[in-house]
Design a protein around this motif. Sequence first.
Motif: not given
Length: 150
Positions: A20-29
């Motif tokens: 599976i392909r997912c987006y990865q990010c975080a507002s803290s970054e």
Amino acid sequence: MKYILIAIVSTLFVASSDAIRCYQCASSEDGKGEDNCGAYVKFDVDRNIAVDCNSEESKMPGTFCMKVTQQGPIGFIWDGRWRQVIRRCASVADTGVTGVCNWGVYENGVYWEECYCSNDECNSAESKTVSMTLLASVLILSSVVMRIIL
């Protein structure tokens, strides 16, 4: 012939299915003044690239996608209510099912929502399960309850 047989058997044991392909990010970054993860503006799929959840690029391996949203209580409105979004791969859902969102309010009045899904790039979309009216009602109710308790 022995080596060919070993190669064929080895290939059968290696996961050949598409991960599976997912987006990865975080507002803290995000840097100051940036919103790459969609906390305050619509998530831009053109600025973000989904990663294979079983690759080295993935911060956490997994078999489905996850999106976590947290928002400060209603009392922060004059400061500009803060929001945080985290998108990533996940291997275990708290509920044990995907395709659902769970939500609630912490004791300090912070609203939280966790959504799990099992399709490629499915953690890009905004949650469709909780309306803004319901969110406002929960936040107001939680602030009233907290004032009664305190």
